[in-house]
Design an enzyme around this catalytic site. Sequence first.
Site, PDB file in Angstrom:
ATOM      1  N   PRO A  30     -27.329   4.808 -82.975  1.00 15.98           N
ATOM      2  CA  PRO A  30     -27.237   6.264 -83.009  1.00 15.98           C
ATOM      3  C   PRO A  30     -27.526   6.807 -81.607  1.00 15.98           C
ATOM      4  CG  PRO A  30     -29.263   5.501 -84.079  1.00 15.98           C
ATOM      5  CD  PRO A  30     -28.446   4.282 -83.761  1.00 15.98           C
ATOM      6  N   ALA A  62     -27.599  10.574 -79.784  1.00 17.48           N
ATOM      7  CA  ALA A  62     -27.448  12.023 -79.910  1.00 17.48           C
ATOM      8  C   ALA A  62     -26.425  12.505 -78.895  1.00 17.48           C
ATOM      9  CB  ALA A  62     -28.796  12.700 -79.680  1.00 17.48           C
ATOM     10  N   GLN A  94     -28.513   8.679 -89.251  1.00 18.04           N
ATOM     11  CA  GLN A  94     -29.908   8.560 -88.860  1.00 18.04           C
ATOM     12  C   GLN A  94     -30.620   9.893 -89.063  1.00 18.04           C
ATOM     13  OE1 GLN A  94     -31.461   8.370 -84.751  1.00 18.04           O
ATOM     14  NE2 GLN A  94     -32.441   6.458 -85.362  1.00 18.04           N
ATOM     15  N   CYS A 151     -37.676   7.803 -80.676  1.00 16.25           N
ATOM     16  CA  CYS A 151     -37.340   8.815 -79.681  1.00 16.25           C
ATOM     17  C   CYS A 151     -38.498   9.027 -78.691  1.00 16.25           C
ATOM     18  CB  CYS A 151     -37.007  10.124 -80.392  1.00 16.25           C
ATOM     19  SG  CYS A 151     -36.400  11.372 -79.259  1.00 16.25           S
ATOM     20  N   ASN A 167     -32.257  -4.709 -80.359  1.00 19.49           N
ATOM     21  CA  ASN A 167     -31.637  -3.635 -79.568  1.00 19.49           C
ATOM     22  C   ASN A 167     -32.203  -3.605 -78.157  1.00 19.49           C
ATOM     23  OD1 ASN A 167     -32.099  -0.121 -79.346  1.00 19.49           O
ATOM     24  ND2 ASN A 167     -30.159  -1.140 -79.027  1.00 19.49           N
ATOM     25  N   ASP A 177     -30.197  -3.486 -73.980  1.00 23.84           N
ATOM     26  CA  ASP A 177     -29.572  -4.191 -72.865  1.00 23.84           C
ATOM     27  C   ASP A 177     -28.484  -5.177 -73.271  1.00 23.84           C
ATOM     28  OD1 ASP A 177     -31.451  -2.724 -71.558  1.00 23.84           O
ATOM     29  OD2 ASP A 177     -32.591  -4.410 -70.758  1.00 23.84           O
ATOM     30  N   GLY A 218     -26.028   0.300 -77.777  1.00 18.23           N
ATOM     31  CA  GLY A 218     -25.995   1.702 -77.373  1.00 18.23           C
ATOM     32  C   GLY A 218     -25.213   1.907 -76.098  1.00 18.23           C
TER      33      GLY A 218
HETATM   34  C1  LIG Z   1     -27.448   9.310 -74.886  1.00 16.96           C
HETATM   35  C2  LIG Z   1     -28.399   8.577 -75.796  1.00 16.96           C
HETATM   36  C3  LIG Z   1     -28.806   9.165 -76.981  1.00 16.96           C
HETATM   37  C4  LIG Z   1     -29.661   8.485 -77.851  1.00 16.96           C
HETATM   38  N1  LIG Z   1     -30.003   9.060 -79.037  1.00 16.96           N
HETATM   39  C5  LIG Z   1     -30.714   8.334 -79.944  1.00 16.96           C
HETATM   40  C6  LIG Z   1     -30.988   8.828 -81.241  1.00 16.96           C
HETATM   41  O1  LIG Z   1     -30.608   9.951 -81.582  1.00 16.96           O
HETATM   42  N2  LIG Z   1     -31.704   8.058 -82.096  1.00 16.96           N
HETATM   43  C7  LIG Z   1     -32.160   6.810 -81.743  1.00 16.96           C
HETATM   44  O2  LIG Z   1     -32.795   6.133 -82.557  1.00 16.96           O
HETATM   45  N3  LIG Z   1     -31.930   6.317 -80.522  1.00 16.96           N
HETATM   46  C8  LIG Z   1     -31.208   7.035 -79.635  1.00 16.96           C
HETATM   47  N4  LIG Z   1     -30.933   6.502 -78.408  1.00 16.96           N
HETATM   48  C9  LIG Z   1     -31.402   5.140 -78.106  1.00 16.96           C
HETATM   49  C10 LIG Z   1     -30.339   4.101 -78.476  1.00 16.96           C
HETATM   50  O3  LIG Z   1     -30.045   4.146 -79.849  1.00 16.96           O
HETATM   51  C11 LIG Z   1     -30.820   2.677 -78.099  1.00 16.96           C
HETATM   52  O4  LIG Z   1     -31.967   2.388 -78.843  1.00 16.96           O
HETATM   53  C12 LIG Z   1     -31.153   2.542 -76.625  1.00 16.96           C
HETATM   54  O5  LIG Z   1     -30.159   3.142 -75.826  1.00 16.96           O
HETATM   55  C13 LIG Z   1     -31.320   1.069 -76.230  1.00 16.96           C
HETATM   56  O6  LIG Z   1     -30.164   0.340 -76.511  1.00 16.96           O
HETATM   57  P1  LIG Z   1     -29.070  -0.015 -75.380  1.00 16.96           P
HETATM   58  O7  LIG Z   1     -29.771  -0.799 -74.306  1.00 16.96           O
HETATM   59  O8  LIG Z   1     -28.026  -0.802 -76.100  1.00 16.96           O
HETATM   60  O9  LIG Z   1     -28.569   1.274 -74.855  1.00 16.96           O
HETATM   61  C14 LIG Z   1     -30.122   7.191 -77.503  1.00 16.96           C
HETATM   62  C15 LIG Z   1     -29.717   6.616 -76.301  1.00 16.96           C
HETATM   63  C16 LIG Z   1     -28.870   7.271 -75.448  1.00 16.96           C
HETATM   64  C17 LIG Z   1     -28.445   6.597 -74.173  1.00 16.96           C
END
Ligand SMILES: Cc1cc2nc3c(=O)[nH]c(=O)nc-3n(C[C@H](O)[C@H](O)[C@H](O)COP(=O)(O)O)c2cc1C
Length: 387
Positions: free
Chosen positions: A31, A33, A85, A116, A219, A221, A243
């Site tokens: 998820p 935002a 979510q 968050c 989750n 990287d 993400g």
């Molecule tokens: C632009 C943006 C918005 C995000 N919004 C949420 C969110 O609403 N809820 C959530 O649980 N994590 C949110 N995250 C965190 C991601 O879900 C994820 O946990 C985090 O980016 C680490 O994973 P990654 O390394 O694959 O990016 C957000 C991340 C980014 C970059």
Amino acid sequence: MGGMTALPAPGPTPGLSLGPLRVETPVVLAPMAGVTNAAYRRLCAEQGAGLYVCEMITSRGLVEGDQHTRDMLVFDELETTRSVQLYGTDPVYVGKAAEILCAEYGVAHIDLNFGCPVPKVTRKGGGGALPWKRGLLAEILEHAVAAAAPYDVPVTMKTRKGIDDDHLTYLDAGRIAQESGCAAIALHGRTVVQAYSGAADWDAIAALVAHVDIPVLGNGDIWEAADALRMVEQTGAAGVVVGRGCLGRPWLFRDLAAAFAGEEVATLPTLGEVTAMMRRHAELLCHHLGEERGCKEFRKHVTWYLKGFAAGGEMRRSLGLVATLADLDRLLADLDPDEPFPVAELGAPRGRQGSPRARVVLPEGWLDDADGSGYHLQEEASETTGG
Ligand SMILES: Cc1cc2nc3c(=O)[nH]c(=O)nc-3n(C[C@H](O)[C@H](O)[C@H](O)COP(=O)(O)O)c2cc1C
């Protein structure tokens, strides 16, 4: 090599089971935002297979019928597995919101946000701060699970390692999630104070896998499909949550589906193929939001799509102001369709990174007591921007 655990046999990895929900490829779109709206989920789903989670919505906003919150609950016609979510700090609101999602929106999966790091959220004890209050966390999870159970809808939680290295919460959270009837727990291998800086700690994911019986989703990287396989191998996670790696690269889901099916695919689109994807993304946004809002929403994706390509500053600026699909077509037509994919970008972080926070803003006295049964937080209708 007596005593060592055997590595999983090479070849296709089995899918993921979240309670009654079966996901053929153990891949979840994180998820995000402002990103994972209906258009983006559809775009990613056109590429691969997995579970695509809607951007976070607030429980109280939903329960009180806040229009902005309701407007976010849009699903694509082809989105058969609806996954949302929820954010919340009050067990009663979260339970009611879960009930509304099941009864009125036909969701097939509910995830709860306990990760968050945004100060506006942690200041109120929400998001990544909340698991510190173990009793409150249990109450919230129990209310959500009880509300979703009659609909046979699995509830999962997504969290971080803790507030900081001295206040880790993830192992307790995993146990509480399991005891509360959650179908899985997703762990982002960073603390709240780290925000998006540094490297995700995959050892923590492995430690959580060893600590609980419910599926753990890893989750943090995953930039390429090979990273996802490596994470599963290193940690024993049941699946991965992706993400930032897919920002401006929805085809990563194609590579991920192939990787989990035992094939090696690294999609390297030419600039022409990337502009076609940009056009498709913009078109889906306009379909769901109307042309004006759709184009506005599309602007934030431009730099992600063009990362590493030669497109000049003037072109990027114009694309960042695009107001109609016709404008977009005109601009994209000026890019060289034969320019090869900038392979130097492969494996490189994208999206927000930044530095650690100086400190985590918490409610007064928050760290004094880690139980928090019967602890009540004021929940506002629309208080968070996710993360
Ligand atoms: C632009 C943006 C918005 C995000 N919004 C949420 C969110 O609403 N809820 C959530 O649980 N994590 C949110 N995250 C965190 C991601 O879900 C994820 O946990 C985090 O980016 C680490 O994973 P990654 O390394 O694959 O990016 C957000 C991340 C980014 C970059």
